[in-house]
Design a protein around this motif. Structure first.
Motif, mmCIF file in Angstrom:
data_model
loop_
_atom_site.group_PDB
_atom_site.id
_atom_site.type_symbol
_atom_site.label_atom_id
_atom_site.label_comp_id
_atom_site.label_asym_id
_atom_site.label_seq_id
_atom_site.Cartn_x
_atom_site.Cartn_y
_atom_site.Cartn_z
ATOM 1 N N GLU A 1 7.415 1.975 0.849
ATOM 2 C CA GLU A 1 8.099 -0.280 1.539
ATOM 3 C C GLU A 1 8.578 -1.161 0.336
ATOM 4 O OE1 GLU A 1 8.344 -1.145 4.715
ATOM 5 O OE2 GLU A 1 8.500 1.058 4.898
ATOM 6 N N ASN B 1 0.762 -1.255 -0.089
ATOM 7 C CA ASN B 1 0.085 0.011 -0.089
ATOM 8 C C ASN B 1 0.950 1.532 0.253
ATOM 9 O OD1 ASN B 1 -2.402 -1.197 0.245
ATOM 10 N ND2 ASN B 1 -2.283 -1.662 1.766
ATOM 11 N N ASN B 2 2.146 1.379 0.635
ATOM 12 C CA ASN B 2 3.241 2.078 0.254
ATOM 13 C C ASN B 2 4.497 1.716 -0.583
ATOM 14 O OD1 ASN B 2 5.800 3.461 0.980
ATOM 15 N ND2 ASN B 2 3.746 4.342 2.636
#
Length: 203
Positions: free
Chosen positions: A39, A35-36
């Motif tokens: 990351e 979701n990032n």
């Protein structure tokens, strides 16, 4: 066999493709469960560095690296990697950007494709898949990306991208082990890629 560069057998050679790094959450990042975007980039950096610990190893990234409009971000990413990096231009890459990275010495080389002879085998490395490639009639291998696992390996060609290999970075030895039992031509050097054969591989 013009065009094939001979690499020493003891060199560690790795291949991957379709990193699709980004500063935004793109479709590939979502598909991989992140979701990032930061990351996702960190995960791929750690994946490469945990797989390739030898600083003299060569990693061929066969297209669609990422950060197309963010040179500084891509420079930071590549400089953080353990191996030497060479890039084959993908459809989502910028030749202007890759030329700048090459001029700065961030990447060792970039081309549309690479043709190398390693460990007595021929390898054609490109972003897009090919039905025939230089070295095909000498039972050479074709490593490509682009398809994200949606195109099955055929003969001695295979998608070496992250999504096609459970997010693993492959060594050329892995490619040989996976495809050496297949051949491109018969004993008379006649192509085994008949029309029916193509249907078998892609359907």
């Amino acid at each position: 066999m013009m065009g094939f560069k001979t690499l020493k057998n003891f060199e560690d050679i790795y291949v991957t493709a379709d990193l699709h790094l980004s500063n935004i959450v793109n479709r590939t990042i979502k598909y991989r469960g992140f979701n990032n975007a930061q990351e996702h980039t960190k995960y791929i950096r750690n994946l490469i560095n945990s797989t390739i610990k030898n600083k003299s190893a060569i990693l061929y990234i066969l297209g669609d690296v990422g950060f197309r409009d963010e040179d500084d971000e891509l420079i930071h990413f590549i400089k953080s990697l353990t191996p030497v990096v060479k890039i084959a231009l993908g459809n989502h890459d910028s030749s202007r950007q890759l030329k700048r990275l090459w001029n700065l010495g961030i990447i060792q080389d970039f081309k549309h494709d690479y043709k190398i002879r390693w460990n007595n085998n021929l390898f054609h490395l490109s972003h897009l898949p090919l039905l025939e490639w230089e070295g095909f009639y000498n039972d050479g291998y074709c490593c490509h990306g682009h398809c994200h696992g949606n195109m099955k390996p055929f003969l001695r060609a295979m998608d070496i991208g992250l999504d096609a290999n459970n997010m693993k970075i492959l060594n050329l030895t892995d490619v040989i082990n996976l495809r050496q039992d297949y051949h491109n031509v018969d004993e008379n050097k006649k192509s085994l890629l008949t029309t029916e054969g193509i249907k078998q591989w892609i359907e």
